[in-house]
Design a protein around this motif. Structure first.
Motif, PDB file in Angstrom:
ATOM      1  N   GLU A 285      34.624   4.102  68.646  1.00 47.31           N
ATOM      2  CA  GLU A 285      34.251   3.760  67.276  1.00 47.31           C
ATOM      3  C   GLU A 285      34.217   4.999  66.388  1.00 47.31           C
ATOM      4  O   GLU A 285      34.597   4.932  65.212  1.00 47.31           O
ATOM      5  CB  GLU A 285      32.885   3.071  67.270  1.00 47.31           C
ATOM      6  N   VAL A 286      33.780   6.113  66.930  1.00 48.00           N
ATOM      7  CA  VAL A 286      33.798   7.365  66.162  1.00 48.00           C
ATOM      8  C   VAL A 286      35.238   7.746  65.831  1.00 48.00           C
ATOM      9  O   VAL A 286      35.567   8.110  64.698  1.00 48.00           O
ATOM     10  CB  VAL A 286      33.109   8.501  66.946  1.00 48.00           C
ATOM     11  N   ASN A 287      36.110   7.652  66.829  1.00 47.52           N
ATOM     12  CA  ASN A 287      37.518   7.944  66.603  1.00 47.52           C
ATOM     13  C   ASN A 287      38.109   7.027  65.531  1.00 47.52           C
ATOM     14  O   ASN A 287      38.868   7.466  64.659  1.00 47.52           O
ATOM     15  CB  ASN A 287      38.296   7.779  67.909  1.00 47.52           C
ATOM     16  N   GLU A 288      37.722   5.750  65.589  1.00 51.11           N
ATOM     17  CA  GLU A 288      38.290   4.771  64.666  1.00 51.11           C
ATOM     18  C   GLU A 288      37.858   5.030  63.223  1.00 51.11           C
ATOM     19  O   GLU A 288      38.651   4.833  62.290  1.00 51.11           O
ATOM     20  CB  GLU A 288      37.876   3.362  65.100  1.00 51.11           C
ATOM     21  N   ARG A 291      40.102   7.737  62.075  1.00 51.09           N
ATOM     22  CA  ARG A 291      41.486   7.268  62.030  1.00 51.09           C
ATOM     23  C   ARG A 291      41.750   6.405  60.802  1.00 51.09           C
ATOM     24  O   ARG A 291      42.809   6.523  60.169  1.00 51.09           O
ATOM     25  CB  ARG A 291      41.816   6.487  63.303  1.00 51.09           C
ATOM     26  N   LYS A 292      40.805   5.545  60.464  1.00 44.68           N
ATOM     27  CA  LYS A 292      41.008   4.647  59.327  1.00 44.68           C
ATOM     28  C   LYS A 292      41.157   5.414  58.014  1.00 44.68           C
ATOM     29  O   LYS A 292      41.945   5.016  57.142  1.00 44.68           O
ATOM     30  CB  LYS A 292      39.846   3.659  59.236  1.00 44.68           C
ATOM     31  N   VAL A 293      40.413   6.485  57.866  1.00 45.12           N
ATOM     32  CA  VAL A 293      40.538   7.302  56.655  1.00 45.12           C
ATOM     33  C   VAL A 293      41.946   7.880  56.552  1.00 45.12           C
ATOM     34  O   VAL A 293      42.590   7.861  55.492  1.00 45.12           O
ATOM     35  CB  VAL A 293      39.494   8.440  56.651  1.00 45.12           C
ATOM     36  N   ILE A 294      42.440   8.375  57.681  1.00 44.03           N
ATOM     37  CA  ILE A 294      43.772   8.990  57.705  1.00 44.03           C
ATOM     38  C   ILE A 294      44.849   7.928  57.533  1.00 44.03           C
ATOM     39  O   ILE A 294      45.840   8.137  56.816  1.00 44.03           O
ATOM     40  CB  ILE A 294      43.953   9.776  59.015  1.00 44.03           C
ATOM     41  N   GLU A 295      44.665   6.775  58.169  1.00 43.45           N
ATOM     42  CA  GLU A 295      45.631   5.690  58.036  1.00 43.45           C
ATOM     43  C   GLU A 295      45.737   5.224  56.581  1.00 43.45           C
ATOM     44  O   GLU A 295      46.839   4.994  56.055  1.00 43.45           O
ATOM     45  CB  GLU A 295      45.219   4.521  58.921  1.00 43.45           C
ATOM     46  N   GLU A 317      34.923  19.264  77.183  1.00 38.34           N
ATOM     47  CA  GLU A 317      34.315  18.478  78.248  1.00 38.34           C
ATOM     48  C   GLU A 317      34.438  16.996  77.914  1.00 38.34           C
ATOM     49  O   GLU A 317      34.609  16.616  76.757  1.00 38.34           O
ATOM     50  CB  GLU A 317      32.816  18.793  78.379  1.00 38.34           C
ATOM     51  N   GLU A 318      34.301  16.184  78.941  1.00 43.37           N
ATOM     52  CA  GLU A 318      34.086  14.768  78.702  1.00 43.37           C
ATOM     53  C   GLU A 318      32.649  14.580  78.224  1.00 43.37           C
ATOM     54  O   GLU A 318      31.794  15.400  78.551  1.00 43.37           O
ATOM     55  CB  GLU A 318      34.334  13.978  79.986  1.00 43.37           C
ATOM     56  N   PRO A 319      32.372  13.547  77.447  1.00 41.69           N
ATOM     57  CA  PRO A 319      33.261  12.466  77.029  1.00 41.69           C
ATOM     58  C   PRO A 319      34.149  12.872  75.848  1.00 41.69           C
ATOM     59  O   PRO A 319      33.785  13.753  75.064  1.00 41.69           O
ATOM     60  CB  PRO A 319      32.299  11.359  76.613  1.00 41.69           C
ATOM     61  N   SER A 320      35.297  12.222  75.726  1.00 37.67           N
ATOM     62  CA  SER A 320      36.202  12.435  74.610  1.00 37.67           C
ATOM     63  C   SER A 320      36.023  11.346  73.566  1.00 37.67           C
ATOM     64  O   SER A 320      35.788  10.177  73.901  1.00 37.67           O
ATOM     65  CB  SER A 320      37.652  12.429  75.100  1.00 37.67           C
ATOM     66  N   LEU A 321      36.149  11.729  72.316  1.00 37.89           N
ATOM     67  CA  LEU A 321      36.117  10.764  71.217  1.00 37.89           C
ATOM     68  C   LEU A 321      37.540  10.265  70.993  1.00 37.89           C
ATOM     69  O   LEU A 321      38.236  10.658  70.065  1.00 37.89           O
ATOM     70  CB  LEU A 321      35.543  11.430  69.956  1.00 37.89           C
ATOM     71  N   ARG A 322      37.977   9.380  71.905  1.00 34.26           N
ATOM     72  CA  ARG A 322      39.334   8.850  71.938  1.00 34.26           C
ATOM     73  C   ARG A 322      39.366   7.385  71.549  1.00 34.26           C
ATOM     74  O   ARG A 322      38.369   6.682  71.661  1.00 34.26           O
ATOM     75  CB  ARG A 322      39.915   8.974  73.350  1.00 34.26           C
ATOM     76  N   TYR A 323      40.557   6.934  71.199  1.00 33.97           N
ATOM     77  CA  TYR A 323      40.754   5.545  70.784  1.00 33.97           C
ATOM     78  C   TYR A 323      40.460   4.544  71.886  1.00 33.97           C
ATOM     79  O   TYR A 323      40.193   3.364  71.610  1.00 33.97           O
ATOM     80  CB  TYR A 323      42.193   5.351  70.301  1.00 33.97           C
ATOM     81  N   ASP A 324      40.468   4.973  73.153  1.00 36.80           N
ATOM     82  CA  ASP A 324      40.341   4.044  74.267  1.00 36.80           C
ATOM     83  C   ASP A 324      39.083   4.268  75.093  1.00 36.80           C
ATOM     84  O   ASP A 324      38.973   3.765  76.210  1.00 36.80           O
ATOM     85  CB  ASP A 324      41.572   4.141  75.177  1.00 36.80           C
TER      86      ASP A 324
END
Length: 384
Positions: A285-288, A291-295, A317-324
């Motif tokens: 959700e953080v990634n999203e 992403r929405k701003v850039i999209e 380190e993990e965790p990653s702020l990734r789309y998945d």
């Protein structure tokens, strides 16, 4: 650093998974569980934890270091000098000896991401079974205790100080590494004054120009800053083993209109993610949010990495702020928030700040202005 408490948590994992002995090969995890932060070149170190004792296989040149920094129960020292012939000449020799003391069928907890093939072959020779403990260690390290959070926060102050000194001395005519040294000099002075006997490590890179800022990870070099240049100045500081990161994109002279537009989007994306990130939301959700701003601005094709990553002992380190990543964020987690945009013939744009998540709110531990006017410098080199 309460390594005994961490070892006890590892033993609880071992009990739950039916593991007899865990073998820690990753140097960051060795520091986490033992307190030893060695400079590892070609001489491997191995930490073993069973249900009753801890054991470390160590090269002789690190023996005194291990005795000073760890409370391991037993050291196996290997040597590379003629006078010590026959007393252990390799880490694999000692590993073979140690495994011989366990029964056939012993279950070994191993970091599959870093476990040596040589160690795996020895384990199989002894009829041992390997079980992954990667995720359990990731989970342990991801949630920092109060001592860890305090060290990361102080590293945040130090990295912000260093970044400020480099940016505010940047000028056309000096090289990337000349610019870096202003912040590094300030960092060394501050640590020497405020943290006697501390261990310091740091990282800095300052790719400059349109072409180099489109390469997110490149070392600083002797390229000279020019009028109308774009630069991404990136720093990490680690105090007593725990790190924080701060980055800013800035300009020597006025940016072009396209650069202004992309800069604005990158800043808005980071601000949105920083405002959103907190305990209880998911990493994706953080990634999203970013992403929405850039999209919306039509720049998503120029994104080539995640919105952020965990930080602590490791640079990333993990965790990653990734789309998945569906992980729900917890108190004690620390992240670098750094959405980036990289546009050919325009430049790369990335700010990074470090945050610590707490029950009562998200703590931003790095600081430097993010707006365009604060990040345009018109200085001319006057000497170093």
């Amino acid at each position: 650093m309460n390594t005994e408490k961490r070892v006890q948590k590892l033993r609880e994992v071992m009990d739950a998974k039916g593991i007899d002995v865990s073998v820690i090969f990753n140097f960051e995890n060795q520091y986490y569980f033992s307190g030893l932060k060695a400079i590892t070149y070609s001489r491997p170190i191995v930490l073993l934890v069973d249900k009753k004792k801890t054991t470390m296989i160590i090269p002789s040149l690190e023996e005194e270091h291990a005795k000073a920094k760890t409370n391991v129960d037993e050291l196996y020292v290997y040597h590379e000098v003629k006078s010590k012939t026959g007393q252990g000449e390799s880490y694999t020799e000692h590993f073979n000896t140690i495994l011989s003391s366990y029964p056939k069928g012993t279950v070994i907890g191993a970091e599959f991401a870093s476990f040596s093939v040589k160690l795996e072959q020895i384990a199989h020779k002894h009829g041992a079974e390997l079980v992954s403990i990667d995720q359990e260690i990731v989970d342990m390290r991801a949630v920092k205790d109060e001592e860890e959070m305090a060290m990361i926060a102080e590293s945040g102050r130090l990295v912000s100080l260093a970044l400020k000194h480099s940016l505010e001395n940047a000028a056309a005519g000096m090289s990337e590494i000349e610019m870096d040294q202003f912040g590094t000099h300030a960092l060394f002075n501050e640590v020497a004054e405020c943290h006697p006997n501390a261990t310091l490590d740091y990282f800095v890179m300052s790719p400059s120009g349109v072409e180099r800022t489109n390469m997110p990870h490149v070392f600083s070099n002797t390229r000279q800053l020019e009028e109308q240049d774009i630069i991404i100045h990136s720093r990490q500081v680690g105090l007593n083993g725990y790190r924080a990161e701060c980055e800013r994109t800035f300009f020597i002279g006025r940016p072009t209109d396209k650069q202004k537009d992309a800069f604005k989007v990158a800043v808005e994306a980071q601000a949105a993610a920083l405002d959103f990130i907190k305990v209880g939301v998911t990493a994706k959700e953080v990634n999203e949010v970013a992403r929405k701003v850039i999209e919306k601005a039509g720049l998503e094709p120029y994104v080539n990495h995640r919105t952020g990553h965990g930080i602590g002992i490791g640079l990333h380190e993990e965790p990653s702020l990734r789309y998945d990543n569906d992980l729900v964020l917890k108190p004690g987690m620390a992240f670098c928030v750094e959405p980036g945009i990289y546009i050919p013939e325009v430049g790369g744009f990335r700010h990074s700040d470090t945050v610590i998540l707490k029950e009562n709110g998200t703590e931003l531990i790095t600081e430097y202005p993010s707006d365009l006017e604060s990040l345009v410098f018109d200085g001319v080199k006057t000497g170093v």
